[in-house]
Scaffold this motif. Structure first.
Motif, short mmCIF file in Angstrom:
data_model
loop_
_atom_site.label_atom_id
_atom_site.label_comp_id
_atom_site.label_asym_id
_atom_site.label_seq_id
_atom_site.Cartn_x
_atom_site.Cartn_y
_atom_site.Cartn_z
N LYS A 56 -9.82 -2.22 -3.42
CA LYS A 56 -10.16 -3.60 -3.80
C LYS A 56 -9.19 -4.58 -3.16
O LYS A 56 -9.58 -5.62 -2.62
CB LYS A 56 -10.11 -3.76 -5.33
CG LYS A 56 -11.22 -3.04 -6.07
CD LYS A 56 -11.04 -3.24 -7.57
CE LYS A 56 -12.09 -2.48 -8.37
NZ LYS A 56 -11.88 -2.63 -9.83
N LYS A 57 -7.89 -4.24 -3.25
CA LYS A 57 -6.85 -5.11 -2.71
C LYS A 57 -7.00 -5.29 -1.21
O LYS A 57 -6.88 -6.40 -0.68
CB LYS A 57 -5.49 -4.50 -3.05
CG LYS A 57 -4.29 -5.37 -2.71
CD LYS A 57 -3.00 -4.71 -3.18
CE LYS A 57 -1.80 -5.56 -2.83
NZ LYS A 57 -0.52 -4.92 -3.28
N GLU A 92 -7.70 6.61 -9.41
CA GLU A 92 -7.78 5.21 -9.81
C GLU A 92 -6.84 4.32 -9.00
O GLU A 92 -7.12 3.13 -8.78
CB GLU A 92 -7.48 5.06 -11.32
CG GLU A 92 -6.05 5.37 -11.74
CD GLU A 92 -5.75 6.85 -11.90
OE1 GLU A 92 -4.60 7.17 -12.25
OE2 GLU A 92 -6.65 7.68 -11.68
N LYS A 93 -5.71 4.88 -8.53
CA LYS A 93 -4.78 4.11 -7.70
C LYS A 93 -5.42 3.79 -6.35
O LYS A 93 -5.23 2.70 -5.80
CB LYS A 93 -3.48 4.89 -7.49
CG LYS A 93 -2.49 4.75 -8.63
CD LYS A 93 -1.07 5.04 -8.16
CE LYS A 93 -0.06 4.65 -9.22
NZ LYS A 93 1.33 4.77 -8.74
N GLU A 144 2.60 1.81 -3.42
CA GLU A 144 1.71 2.28 -4.49
C GLU A 144 1.25 3.71 -4.27
O GLU A 144 0.87 4.39 -5.22
CB GLU A 144 0.51 1.34 -4.61
CG GLU A 144 0.89 -0.03 -5.14
CD GLU A 144 -0.33 -0.92 -5.36
OE1 GLU A 144 -1.28 -0.43 -5.98
OE2 GLU A 144 -0.32 -2.08 -4.89
N ALA A 161 -17.43 -3.62 -7.19
CA ALA A 161 -17.15 -2.49 -8.06
C ALA A 161 -18.35 -2.21 -8.96
O ALA A 161 -19.09 -3.13 -9.34
CB ALA A 161 -15.91 -2.77 -8.90
N THR A 206 0.84 -1.21 0.00
CA THR A 206 0.00 0.00 0.00
C THR A 206 0.87 1.25 0.00
O THR A 206 0.65 2.18 -0.77
CB THR A 206 -0.92 0.01 1.23
OG1 THR A 206 -1.74 -1.15 1.21
CG2 THR A 206 -1.81 1.25 1.24
N ARG A 232 -8.58 3.42 -5.87
CA ARG A 232 -9.62 2.41 -6.12
C ARG A 232 -9.02 1.01 -6.14
O ARG A 232 -9.57 0.07 -5.55
CB ARG A 232 -10.31 2.72 -7.46
CG ARG A 232 -11.54 1.86 -7.69
CD ARG A 232 -12.16 2.15 -9.04
NE ARG A 232 -13.50 1.59 -9.12
CZ ARG A 232 -14.20 1.52 -10.24
NH1 ARG A 232 -13.71 2.01 -11.37
NH2 ARG A 232 -15.41 0.98 -10.25
N ALA A 233 -7.88 0.87 -6.81
CA ALA A 233 -7.21 -0.43 -6.87
C ALA A 233 -6.79 -0.89 -5.47
O ALA A 233 -6.91 -2.08 -5.13
CB ALA A 233 -6.00 -0.33 -7.79
N ASP A 246 -18.79 2.32 -6.24
CA ASP A 246 -18.36 1.05 -5.65
C ASP A 246 -18.96 0.93 -4.26
O ASP A 246 -19.08 1.92 -3.54
CB ASP A 246 -16.83 0.99 -5.55
CG ASP A 246 -16.17 0.90 -6.93
OD1 ASP A 246 -16.91 0.89 -7.94
OD2 ASP A 246 -14.93 0.86 -6.98
#
Length: 624
Positions: free
Chosen positions: A371-372, A364-365, A328, A393, A325, A367-368, A404
């Motif tokens: 999810k993770k 968008e980062k 990123e 999503a 985390t 959002r990913a 989401d």
């Protein structure tokens, strides 16, 4: 030519006339030696007293006069009960000096309209020094004399020379202000500070008892000791702390200014210009109980958090997720966070509504990562409570915006403490479906709403897409006084929070409260208002401001009075019930006695009849 010469002559005359006056208006701080520990200043005593009286009247009409009467007691504190020779419109100062093992010494600097009359009224119990416009006196002859010497000194070593410009400005802004000369206090109590350092070193060498699953307890203790040492070092790096209280009939403003040595480690760590006007606050719901806004270097904060986590977490799987985390997020630039908390009427979607807004360059980062994270922490169980996360999503649409949905289903086992109460509380706050969080990832913002269903998200998106030019009316006045570019802002309607809390108490039964919650909230007319709090980082300094509106104080007073009346009424009802019971008990006893008597009479009659029959039988037998 003659006119021009006359003009220059007039200028010189005026300049010569004004020169002594300017010298006379030099700051009274110039008379105070630089080794003073604390200075208290009351700006324009009579004016400040009138302001406090006006504030009291605004809160509770009629109380201002009581404040004015109380102000007369200041004469006793100044050793001049009748305030003889005192100019009550001037600024009052009290200087406090400390020395280890000795009682604090005080020197009074009181503005005078007749310094000779003031000196005479004070008598021989004090040493009196005539300043420019102030009478300077103390029980301690040495201290009073040091002020006299300071006034004559040509060296720039007074407090007025050494205090920095911003601390002085804060001191002058307040109606009642305090300046704490930290180096002077540290010098007086240096042995005690050395003992604190020694104690921290002793604790560092001690090994903690017991283990916490997933946590390196020894490393955690070491980190906590490091925080404590950093705090002690920050105190030692201070040049001064200023506290200023300003009063109007609209609000109370409390300002705290922490000035550090520019060359110290802590001073160098604080850099100004990183705050903002918090524009995201304008896009939040207008009826919230509380708001927050944050503007800081999130990258540095995350790096610090990661360093802390790596030191104390022993769960390799969790640590791997955290490291991923942090990695990123390194390329993501955050430019502001803000949020609001609202407690609504009871509904299927629960009471709680939380709206969070985030300005970010790469949504968008995030959002990913969401999810993770939901996949990595699908199920968490601790202390009898199991939390199951599910992430979907593009679960919903608001116009063309995809939403989401993450649901946290919380199951509380029968073994958990107060299991039934916990279940009822979770249902009340989040509804039957559990805590639902909806998130929209826009071009440069993230909008997140917990509770309230789709309608709450729709309202939040509308406010973000067409933001108002300013915050809600109830926030504007407070926000304006919290500084132009704070790094943190918090606003809370304490009175409304209490009312909502009483509403929740009613849902769970409020028999344990010393008053009737329904009576307290019935018929209330509270005007929305917010207590505001802000922190602004400056170069080698920290500014903290608190604003308390009069409307907030009035609401709290109204709540307190209703609670007191309800508690008193409840007590009277209990007393009445007890008295009635005492009155009924004698009547009940009378009925009981009558019943007993009646029973006793029947038994006696029956016994008499039985005896008569027995006598008759005996007589007949004898006749035969």
């Amino acid at each position: 030519m003659a006119r021009r010469a006359l003009g220059w002559a007039l200028v010189l005359v005026v300049a010569w006339t004004v020169r002594p006056a300017v010298a006379q208006t030099a700051s009274p701080l110039k008379a105070i030696p630089s080794d003073v520990a604390v200075v208290v200043r009351v700006k324009g005593f009579q004016g400040t007293l009138n302001k406090i009286a006006s504030l009291a009247d605004a809160i509770q009409p009629g109380t201002g006069q009581t404040v004015k009467f109380g102000g007369a007691a200041v004469g006793g504190l100044l050793k001049n009960p009748t305030l003889e020779g005192v100019d009550q419109a001037g600024d009052f100062y009290v200087a406090v000096f400390v020395e280890k093992g000795e009682a604090p010494g005080m020197v009074f600097m009181v503005p005078g309209k007749d310094l000779a009359a003031m000196e005479e009224a004070l008598g021989d119990d004090v040493t009196f020094v005539k300043g420019d416009k102030h009478g300077i006196y103390s029980d301690d002859e040495e201290l009073a004399t040091s002020f006299k010497d300071q006034l004559k000194s040509k060296e720039k070593d007074s407090l007025g020379d050494e205090i920095d410009a911003k601390s002085l400005a804060a001191l002058n802004r307040g109606d009642i202000s305090v300046f704490v000369n930290v180096p002077a206090l540290l010098e007086a109590y240096k042995d005690e500070f050395q003992q604190v350092h020694g104690l921290l070193e002793m604790i560092k060498d001690q090994k903690p008892e017991g283990d916490t699953p997933g946590v390196n307890t020894a490393a955690l203790m070491e980190k906590m000791q490091g925080f404590a040492q950093t705090l002690i070092k920050a105190i030692e790096d201070h040049e001064g702390i200023t506290l200023a209280l300003s009063v109007t009939d609209k609000d109370i403003v409390i300002e705290e200014y922490f000035k550090l040595d520019d060359e110290s480690a802590t001073g160098k760590a604080l850099k100004g210009g990183t705050g903002s006007e918090m524009p995201l606050l304008n896009s939040l719901p207008a009826d919230a109980i509380g708001y927050y806004g944050v503007q800081c270097n999130v990258s540095d904060l995350m790096a610090w958090s990661m360093d802390f986590a790596e030191a104390i977490i022993t769960d390799e799987k969790l640590l791997e997720v955290l490291k991923g985390t942090a990695g990123e997020l390194k390329g993501v630039k955050f430019s502001g966070l803000a949020g609001a908390v609202t407690v609504t009427a009871a509904s299927d979607a629960g009471l709680l509504r939380i709206v969070n807004l985030m300005s970010v360059d790469k949504p968008e980062k995030l959002r990913a990562l969401a999810k993770k994270y939901s996949e990595a922490a699908k199920e968490i169980e601790a202390n009898g409570t199991k939390t199951e996360l599910s992430y979907k999503a593009d679960a919903e649409k608001v116009g063309k915006t995809s939403i989401d949905l993450m649901t946290a289903k919380i199951t509380i086992s029968d073994d958990a403490p107060a299991a039934e109460q916990q279940r009822a509380m979770m249902k009340l706050f989040y509804g039957e479906e559990g805590a639902e969080t909806r998130t929209a990832y826009l071009k440069d913002k993230v909008v997140q709403v917990t509770g309230g269903g789709s309608k709450a998200m729709e309202a939040a998106l509308k406010a973000v897409e067409t933001p108002p030019k300013s915050a809600a009316t109830s926030l504007q006045a407070v926000k304006a006084k919290l500084g132009t570019k704070p790094n943190f802002v918090g606003l809370v309607d304490i009175a409304a929070l209490i009312v909502k809390g009483l509403g929740v108490a009613k849902e769970f039964g409020s028999d344990d409260l010393p008053f009737d919650a329904a009576q307290v909230t019935k018929g209330l007319t509270l005007k929305p208002s917010y207590l505001g709090f802000a922190i602004e980082v400056e170069d080698a300094a920290l500014s903290v401001k608190t604003v308390i509106p009069v409307d907030q104080i009035k609401s709290l007073v109204q709540l307190g009075m209703k609670a007191q009346a309800s508690a008193s009424g409840a007590g009277e009802e209990k007393e009445d019930a007890t008295e009635k019971k005492e009155e009924v008990e004698p009547e009940e006893k009378k009925v009981e006695k009558k019943a007993v008597k009646k029973t006793e009479t029947k038994a006696e009659i029956k016994a008499e009849k039985k005896a008569e029959k027995k006598a008759e039988k005996k007589a007949v037998k004898e006749d035969n």
